[in-house]
Write a protein that holds these residues in place. Structure first.
Motif, PDB file in Angstrom:
ATOM      1  N   UNK A  40      38.830  12.709 -15.961  1.00 20.40           N
ATOM      2  CA  UNK A  40      39.739  13.549 -15.619  1.00 20.40           C
ATOM      3  C   UNK A  40      39.651  15.463 -15.213  1.00 20.40           C
ATOM      4  N   UNK A  88      37.298  18.121 -25.878  1.00 15.71           N
ATOM      5  CA  UNK A  88      38.463  18.522 -25.187  1.00 15.71           C
ATOM      6  C   UNK A  88      39.328  16.711 -25.147  1.00 15.71           C
ATOM      7  N   UNK A  89      38.982  15.860 -24.700  1.00 17.72           N
ATOM      8  CA  UNK A  89      38.871  14.892 -24.028  1.00 17.72           C
ATOM      9  C   UNK A  89      39.760  13.630 -25.200  1.00 17.72           C
ATOM     10  N   UNK A 139      37.070  19.258 -18.571  1.00 19.48           N
ATOM     11  CA  UNK A 139      37.351  19.111 -19.468  1.00 19.48           C
ATOM     12  C   UNK A 139      36.097  17.780 -20.467  1.00 19.48           C
ATOM     13  N   UNK A 169      43.430  12.339 -29.271  1.00 22.87           N
ATOM     14  CA  UNK A 169      44.812  12.016 -30.754  1.00 22.87           C
ATOM     15  C   UNK A 169      45.737  12.698 -30.529  1.00 22.87           C
ATOM     16  N   UNK A 170      46.132  13.139 -29.842  1.00 16.05           N
ATOM     17  CA  UNK A 170      47.254  13.919 -29.034  1.00 16.05           C
ATOM     18  C   UNK A 170      48.691  12.690 -29.024  1.00 16.05           C
ATOM     19  N   UNK A 171      47.650  12.257 -27.853  1.00 14.51           N
ATOM     20  CA  UNK A 171      48.610  11.158 -27.727  1.00 14.51           C
ATOM     21  C   UNK A 171      48.186  10.018 -28.042  1.00 14.51           C
ATOM     22  N   UNK A 172      47.565   9.874 -29.063  1.00 14.24           N
ATOM     23  CA  UNK A 172      46.814   8.380 -30.101  1.00 14.24           C
ATOM     24  C   UNK A 172      46.409   7.370 -29.039  1.00 14.24           C
ATOM     25  N   UNK A 173      45.709   7.028 -28.786  1.00 19.27           N
ATOM     26  CA  UNK A 173      44.929   6.662 -28.224  1.00 19.27           C
ATOM     27  C   UNK A 173      43.517   6.303 -28.883  1.00 19.27           C
ATOM     28  N   UNK A 174      43.127   5.231 -28.939  1.00 20.20           N
ATOM     29  CA  UNK A 174      41.940   4.974 -29.374  1.00 20.20           C
ATOM     30  C   UNK A 174      40.636   4.756 -28.570  1.00 20.20           C
ATOM     31  N   UNK A 175      39.714   5.584 -27.995  1.00 21.57           N
ATOM     32  CA  UNK A 175      38.481   5.714 -27.139  1.00 21.57           C
ATOM     33  C   UNK A 175      37.529   5.209 -27.845  1.00 21.57           C
ATOM     34  N   UNK A 203      42.918  15.483 -26.607  1.00 23.31           N
ATOM     35  CA  UNK A 203      44.176  15.015 -26.016  1.00 23.31           C
ATOM     36  C   UNK A 203      44.209  13.419 -26.339  1.00 23.31           C
TER      37      UNK A 203
END
Lengths: 523, 95, 486
Positions: B31, B7-8, B3, B13-19, B11
């Motif tokens: 990952x 791509x990270x 990945x 964004x799809x999981x609604x995680x602010x990284x 993903x």
């Protein structure tokens, strides 16, 4: 068709659009066709060369007492969030348990459309984030739905009928509601509706016009009410529909690219929305553009469909079997038990009405189109006899009135007993047809039963001697017309009838007048 | 499967995680390593194997259609971040 | 003998015979928590007031003679079980402010049985971890060596029981989270057959794998606590309706003729040789008890970690979607829009390991990858389950090490998720298959505890407890306590 509709994907600068993601589509993107707003339409378009292809997804709210996975009530109209229990709210650690009645209702529907009931079906999670979706996923059925392929026959306006395939029907939970009124600039979430059981009925793309789509939707509406699995209340959202619409050149082997229309909650709107969308797609194709597969929202106020998704995010629902729920097993005994509870279905009832009451195909179809209407009719006939007369009054007078005022037969101001009472007076000759209409209006306005109204208003037909006197005078004073009639000009009879009615101030019974005139003119 | 950072981000964004941007390469490495571990599964053929979603070969138990829950809104909303007039509040839903 | 040296069974006996009161016992353990937990960090919440009130009630029942087997005995709950009125954090910042409006079924069963709750125990965040280092509340230390991890995710449970800050604790086990910390802390831990203990109110990590169980000093205690925890629950669709079993009834059965299977895969490369020696000695002890040993094979064992790291993250990615800052739990400050609310509440509320697993799961379920990852993993899960089925045609119990190593140093594997995941190489397959498994103290390697894993066929908990109990009658590993906590 309306001409000059501009293709406008979204009203620019008209403020925020409030939309709801979370519906299944296979791919999403929004692309403007080559058309620019303001471009004129091609001249000389021949719409006849295009064929419309429609499939419907109908969401029926099942008439259970409690939710599909929790013991909270589904009663409509409660204070916000007072019917959202820990399970509906998706609090940590809570678990779903499936409602037996929802399963029974799904089986009932499946049997009514001749579908295979899956011996084993699976609940899956459809994952997406939205504030009215508390768990971040909707429990639905994906790969193995409870109801498999079935079919339904619809009647078309030209008297022909057509069979529409039903692809599947599956159980799922409803989401809550987002209230966009201003709560300090925020959106309010009411989760009372979250977890309400739905049966989603998916049709094959078998419909070829908006009218067929409406006929199908009405037939499903009628059926679920017959089955008593859904109250059919469209205002409260108990019966809603998404339409997949595409067009193709007549004779083309492949379907065109479809748009999915959302948010359609009335028969009228489904027709309008589809027609609008068909025109939009044809306009695009004829000007060399491409229809984009997308979800569009029908806006009844603006009478338009518009794209619902931003380009950035393709939806990826990540369906997978819900590990909190085990496979739903339905065996032959379960199915048989439900089969025994099936009521007389619309098609069978229609046949019976035609045979037992001598009704026409058309009348029987209308009367059996709605279970309550059919019951109303049968109640009237039981008291008043005269099935054909009753059918006429119910179809033309009563239904017309109800439609005009947007009322259901169950809300009819005139009860079946009252209508029967009036019809009895009418057939007994106690009132004329014209008076019957007056009585009908009075009953509609809540003035009581027919006898009360007849007595209060002193309604009674002119007696025969009075009518005879009028006729005799007319014959004496209109020798010319009398001669014409006797010379074979039958049309003149109408003139006499009209005159008699006029002179009797409508109190004469037209049938009686006819009879008397025929006798006297012959002499 | 390796990945990359893009791509990270997708993903996440799809999981609604602010990284945090600075953490993305670390996630990409971890990952990717996990996926490599996972892909050891490919060594075995599973063509004729029926997928196993549950450890037990049981079927769904059904609940009677009875209303058992009472209104506990006050209790539930006592732990909510923001409520008004019985509604949960979120930033305006706009697209 | 001091109160803290007593097992659950001994405390219950003492309470029943009025040698001491529940209030005394409860206060004794509360004092120990106050004294030692600064070192261990095993508790997230200490519920002293409620505990003493419960103890008083228990004493009243004991006085009336209307008590149950464990009335008045103290216990601590893993902070994954919802407790009405007491914070349930699941080891996460996300739930640092979460007070559940209901009790988990396990909690209400313990209450009904008269057990006194001392507090809520630290754990890896959302039970994701094998070292208890992912907790928002900081790592838990292993009482046997406080520079080392206690294992995870039920690390708080294990550390607290090992140091006798509580006579017993509850735990949950998704891939080894009861057995591995039990092994690393010299305790008896039991993961029951999937479906035996209700999951209602237990915050889900991976729904098809999660199962609650006891972490205790002895097998007899585990049997007593299991009697309390199990039972059909109509609120959990996966809860099984089975005849009641008294797990203490068969503890004394003879092991003559017991067929033990040793999977060669559990003794292969990767197993620490000193751990292996301890296990071999334990097996030898079973021979003396009349058991026969058979070499068996679980040929798909090596695929259990790969399959698990698809299935568990996939389920968790969905299970943890409800933590969105809308109805409960952490919400970020001043979200500028809905997406910001979601992204930052979840980004700030979850720790790195949780985010990693959510992302792996999200990816494995996403369009185009589902078949290659999720579906494949489910098929491998079937293969692994079938391996066990075949094995149990030949043997009554499978034995091997619980963990390939003894407790490792704090921080040793923090940056390397893969090494951490491999700690559970022997325990994970049991969850995939849904079988019951135990870890019991089997000796020491380099002064650190080693656990022997027992895996039985479905619903063989009584047999496993019997097998464990008989071993504890002829060994004293389980009675040993870490220094500094006497």
């Amino acid at each position: 068709m309306e001409v000059g509709i501009h293709y406008a994907p979204a009203p620019q600068g008209s403020g925020a659009r409030i939309v709801k993601p979370g519906w299944r589509v296979d791919a999403i993107s929004v692309v403007n066709p080559n058309l620019q707003p303001g471009d004129s339409q091609q001249v000389g378009t021949d719409f006849m060369e295009w064929e419309t292809v429609i499939g419907l997804e109908i969401h029926t709210q099942l008439a259970t007492r409690s939710k599909i996975f929790s013991g909270a009530s589904i009663a409509f109209g409660a204070e916000p969030n007072t019917q959202a229990c820990a399970v509906d709210l998706g609090l940590p650690g809570v678990l779903p348990v499936l409602n037996k009645e929802a399963v029974r209702m799904a089986i009932k529907f499946g049997l009514a459309v001749g579908a295979q009931i899956a011996p084993k079906s699976i609940f899956a999670r459809k994952n997406y984030f939205y504030p009215d979706l508390p768990k971040g996923y909707q429990i639905s059925q994906y790969e193995l739905p409870v109801v498999g392929k079935g079919k339904l026959t619809i009647e078309l306006e030209d008297g022909s009928s057509k069979t529409i395939g039903i692809t599947r029907a599956h159980l799922e939970e409803d989401a809550g509601k987002s209230l966009h009124e201003d709560f300090h600039g925020m959106t309010g979430i009411d989760l009372n509706r979250a977890g309400t059981p739905l049966l989603e009925i998916v049709s094959e793309p078998d419909m070829r016009s908006a009218k067929e789509a409406v006929a199908y939707m009405k037939k499903i509406h009628s059926l679920v009410r017959y089955l008593e699995i859904c109250d059919g209340n469209m205002q409260e959202g108990s019966f809603r529909c998404d339409a997949n619409v595409s067009v193709r050149k007549k004779g083309a082997p492949e379907f065109g690219t479809r748009a999915e229309l959302k948010n359609i909650n009335s028969f009228r709107f489904v027709e309008r929305a589809i027609n609008f969308e068909v025109e939009r797609q044809i306009d695009i194709l004829e000007s060399g553009g491409k229809v984009v597969q997308e979800t569009r929202l029908y806006d009844a106020n603006k009478h338009e469909t518009r794209s619902m998704r931003s380009k950035e995010e393709a939806m990826d629902y990540r369906y997978f079997p819900d590990p909190d729920l085990l496979p739903l097993a339905i065996n032959a005994q379960d199915i048989q038990a439900v089969r025994e509870t099936l009521p007389e279905l619309p098609d069978a009832k229609k046949q019976r009405f035609m045979q037992a009451f001598g009704l026409s195909d058309y009348d029987a179809a209308i009367l059996t189109g709605d279970r309550d209407l059919a019951n109303y009719f049968e109640t009237v006939v039981k008291t008043a006899g005269e099935a054909k007369l009753a059918a006429n009054w119910i179809i033309s007078e009563l239904s017309g009135r109800l439609n005009k005022e947007d009322k259901l037969i169950t809300d009819s101001p005139i009860s079946a007993a009252h209508l029967a009472g009036m019809l009895q007076r009418l057939t007994a000759g106690a009132i004329t047809s014209k008076m019957a209409k007056e009585v009908f209006d009075a009953m509609w306005n809540g003035e009581g039963d027919a006898d009360t109204i007849i007595e209060k208003r002193g309604l009674k037909p002119a007696d025969n001697s009075a009518v005879e006197k009028i006729i005799d005078e007319l014959i004496a004073n209109n020798a010319g017309q009398v001669e014409q009639y006797r010379a074979g000009k039958d049309k003149v009879l109408g003139f006499f009838v009209g005159q008699v009615m006029k002179l009797s101030q409508g109190k004469a019974d037209p049938a009686q007048v006819n009879k008397l005139l025929l006798e006297k003119l012959k002499k | 499967m390796t990945l990359d950072a893009d791509k990270v981000k997708k993903i996440a964004q799809l999981a609604r995680l602010d990284i945090d941007a600075s953490a993305i390469p670390g996630y990409a490495t971890n990952l990717s390593n996990i996926l490599q571990l996972v892909e050891q599964m490919n060594a075995v053929s599973t063509e004729q194997v029926e997928p196993m979603a549950h450890p037990l070969d049981a079927t769904q138990r059904l609940r009677e259609d009875v209303v058992t829950e009472t209104n506990q809104r006050d209790q539930f909303q006592a732990i909510a971040p923001q409520v008004d007039a019985g509604l949960y509040l979120v930033p305006k839903v706009i697209e | 003998m001091s109160l803290y040296r007593k097992s659950l069974a001994e405390l219950a006996a003492g309470l029943h015979t009025k040698q001491f009161s529940s209030v005394e016992v409860t206060q004794h353990f509360l004092d120990r928590i106050a004294k030692h937990d600064k070192t261990l960090n095993s508790f997230v919440s200490i519920t002293a007031e409620q505990a003493l009130a419960q103890a008083k009630q228990a004493d009243a029942q004991l006085a009336k003679g209307s008590m149950a087997a464990l009335t008045g005995v103290p216990l601590a709950q893993k902070d994954i079980f919802c407790t009405q009125g007491v914070k349930t954090s699941c080891g996460s910042k996300m739930l640092d402010n979460f007070i559940a409006p209901y009790d988990a079924t396990v909690v209400s069963k313990c209450k009904q049985a008269g057990l006194v709750m001392l507090g809520k125990l630290n754990m890896d965040e959302f039970a994701m971890g094998s070292s208890n280092e992912t907790s928002y509340y900081g790592p838990v230390k292993n009482p046997w060596d406080t520079t080392r991890v206690p294992g995870g995710s039920s690390g708080g449970s294990a550390a607290a029981v090992a140091a006798r800050l509580t006579p017993a604790a509850t735990g949950t086990d998704t891939g080894g989270s009861i057995r591995q910390p039990a092994a690393l802390c010299n305790l008896t831990g039991l993961k029951p057959t999937y479906g035996l203990v209700s999951r209602w109110g237990m915050i889900a990590f991976a729904s098809s794998l999660d199962q609650a169980g006891p972490i205790t000093q002895t097998a007899e205690d585990a049997a007593l606590l299991l009697n309390t925890m199990v039972g059909f629950d109509d609120k959990d669709s996966t809860s099984l309706n089975r005849p009641t079993v008294n797990y203490t009834a068969s503890l004394k059965d003879s092991l003559q003729g017991l067929r033990i299977g040793l999977p060669k895969e559990y003794f292969a490369a990767g197993l620490n040789s000193d751990v292996a020696k301890v296990i071999e000695t334990a097996i030898a002890e079973y021979k003396k008890l009349g058991a026969t040993i058979t070499d068996i094979s679980l040929p798909n064992s090596h695929l259990s970690v790969p399959a698990y790291y698809v299935i568990a993250p996939a389920e968790c990615s969905s299970n943890l979607s409800r933590f969105d800052g809308v109805r409960f739990g952490y919400r970020c400050n001043d979200p500028k829009d809905l997406n910001d609310l979601y992204q930052r509440s979840r980004g700030e509320g979850f720790g790195a390991e949780v985010k990693r697993r959510i992302m792996i799961g999200t990816y494995a379920l996403s369009a185009g990858y589902y078949d290659a990852y999720y579906l494949k993993a489910q098929k491998v899960r079937r293969l692994i389950s079938d391996d066990f089925k075949r094995a149990f045609e030949k043997v009554d119990v499978i034995m091997g090490p619980t963990s390939p190593n003894t407790a490792f140093k704090l921080g040793e594997h923090s940056d390397d998720p893969i090494t951490m995941y491999l700690c559970d190489i022997y325990t994970i397959a049991v969850n995939l298959a849904g079988l019951p498994g135990m870890s019991i103290p089997a000796g020491f390697a380099h002064n650190l505890p080693v656990g022997l894993q027992l895996v039985g066929n479905y619903f063989s908990e009584a047999k496993l407890l019997n097998i464990a109990h008989q071993y504890q009658q002829v060994t004293n590993w389980h009675t040993q306590m870490p220094k500094g906590f006497e």
